[in-house]
Write a protein that holds these residues in place. Structure first.
Motif, short mmCIF file in Angstrom:
data_model
loop_
_atom_site.label_atom_id
_atom_site.label_comp_id
_atom_site.label_asym_id
_atom_site.label_seq_id
_atom_site.Cartn_x
_atom_site.Cartn_y
_atom_site.Cartn_z
N GLN A 70 -8.00 8.30 1.75
CA GLN A 70 -9.48 8.59 1.27
C GLN A 70 -9.77 10.13 1.93
O GLN A 70 -10.50 10.81 1.22
N MET A 71 -9.72 10.24 3.30
CA MET A 71 -10.17 11.27 3.75
C MET A 71 -9.21 12.54 3.24
O MET A 71 -9.80 13.55 2.98
N ALA A 107 -1.57 11.31 -2.01
CA ALA A 107 -0.41 10.67 -1.78
C ALA A 107 1.03 11.36 -1.55
O ALA A 107 1.68 11.00 -0.61
N SER A 108 1.02 12.64 -2.18
CA SER A 108 2.08 13.59 -1.77
C SER A 108 1.96 14.00 -0.39
O SER A 108 3.05 14.15 0.21
N ILE A 109 1.03 14.44 0.18
CA ILE A 109 0.77 14.87 1.36
C ILE A 109 1.10 13.87 2.29
O ILE A 109 1.87 14.32 3.51
N LEU A 110 0.64 12.70 2.21
CA LEU A 110 0.85 11.54 3.18
C LEU A 110 2.51 11.28 3.01
O LEU A 110 2.97 11.02 4.20
N SER A 111 3.07 11.29 2.00
CA SER A 111 4.40 10.85 1.80
C SER A 111 5.26 11.83 2.40
O SER A 111 6.53 11.34 2.74
N THR A 112 4.76 13.13 2.14
CA THR A 112 5.65 14.13 2.90
C THR A 112 5.38 14.38 4.43
O THR A 112 6.22 15.19 4.94
N ASN A 113 4.10 13.97 4.77
CA ASN A 113 4.04 14.03 6.35
C ASN A 113 3.47 12.58 6.78
O ASN A 113 2.45 12.43 7.19
N PRO A 114 4.71 11.75 6.87
CA PRO A 114 4.30 10.26 7.09
C PRO A 114 3.33 10.35 8.75
O PRO A 114 3.02 9.27 8.98
N PHE A 126 0.93 -1.14 0.01
CA PHE A 126 0.03 -0.03 0.12
C PHE A 126 0.72 1.27 0.04
O PHE A 126 0.62 2.30 -0.53
N LEU A 127 1.87 1.27 0.82
CA LEU A 127 2.69 2.37 0.91
C LEU A 127 3.35 2.61 -0.49
O LEU A 127 3.47 3.80 -0.93
N SER A 128 3.76 1.47 -1.12
CA SER A 128 4.34 1.82 -2.63
C SER A 128 3.44 2.17 -3.47
O SER A 128 3.69 3.10 -4.32
N ASN A 129 2.45 1.57 -3.47
CA ASN A 129 1.40 1.89 -4.69
C ASN A 129 0.30 2.96 -4.20
O ASN A 129 0.22 3.83 -5.11
N GLY A 130 -0.46 2.98 -3.06
CA GLY A 130 -1.08 3.86 -2.54
C GLY A 130 -0.57 5.41 -2.48
O GLY A 130 -1.20 6.41 -2.82
N LEU A 131 0.59 5.35 -1.99
CA LEU A 131 1.32 6.77 -1.82
C LEU A 131 2.24 6.72 -2.96
O LEU A 131 2.79 7.95 -2.96
#
Length: 177
Positions: free
Chosen positions: A122-123, A149-156, A84-89
């Motif tokens: 999703q949120m 994905a960008s937001i989550l990967s830069t703000n883990p 998920f981290l690889s694909n979803g993000l």
């Protein structure tokens, strides 16, 4: 004792965990000693090291702080999480992309894809969509997914917060003028 010694040697020798830290690991995650060295511990460690591009010593440091990582099901929990981290993000299959995220926020490996990671993506996607509509823009599903994905990967750290806290923070942000 015969089956425990190889597991402890694996932690000390293969993951470079100092012997004084072993008692804390056993106290915190005693299930580790009940797992098969060859069918559980080694494959889980090898998978995390290979897919995330971290060293065995770096995994050892993660295990010291979060011992239960090694007791997670490789097929049921660790593989889906890393996938998920690889694909979803949208980090891709290059381990370098996962390495920084895992070293910065190793607790992400404890998160469930279904109940934690996917709902967070999703949120954030929905919040971006709402914000873009307020600005009179219409983003495609792909654009929303990339932005989230960008937001989550830069703000883990957002990946390890609870869903309710993330939801309330997004709501507060949207209510601000």
């Amino acid at each position: 004792e015969a089956s425990l010694r190889p597991k402890i040697r694996f932690l000390v020798d293969d993951l470079s965990i100092p012997e004084p830290a072993i008692s804390r690991i056993i106290y915190t995650a005693p299930a580790i000693l009940g797992l098969s060295l060859e069918h559980n511990l080694r494959p889980t460690a090898a998978f995390i090291i290979e897919r995330c591009g971290i060293s065995s010593e770096q995994l050892g440091l993660i295990v010291i702080s979060i011992p239960s990582i090694l007791s997670r099901s490789l097929i049921g929990k660790i593989e889906p999480c890393i996938s998920f981290l690889s694909n979803g993000l949208m980090l891709g299959t290059n381990p370098v992309n996962l390495k920084a995220l895992i070293l910065n926020t190793p607790r992400v490996l404890l998160q469930s894809v279904e109940t934690s990671l996917a709902p967070k993506l999703q949120m954030i996607s929905e919040a971006i969509d709402d914000e873009s509509k307020i600005e009179g823009k219409s983003l495609s599903e792909i654009q929303l997914a990339k932005a989230a994905a960008s937001i989550l990967s830069t703000n883990p750290a957002l990946l390890v917060t609870t869903n309710s806290i993330l939801h309330s923070r997004l709501k507060k942000y949207q209510e601000q003028p």
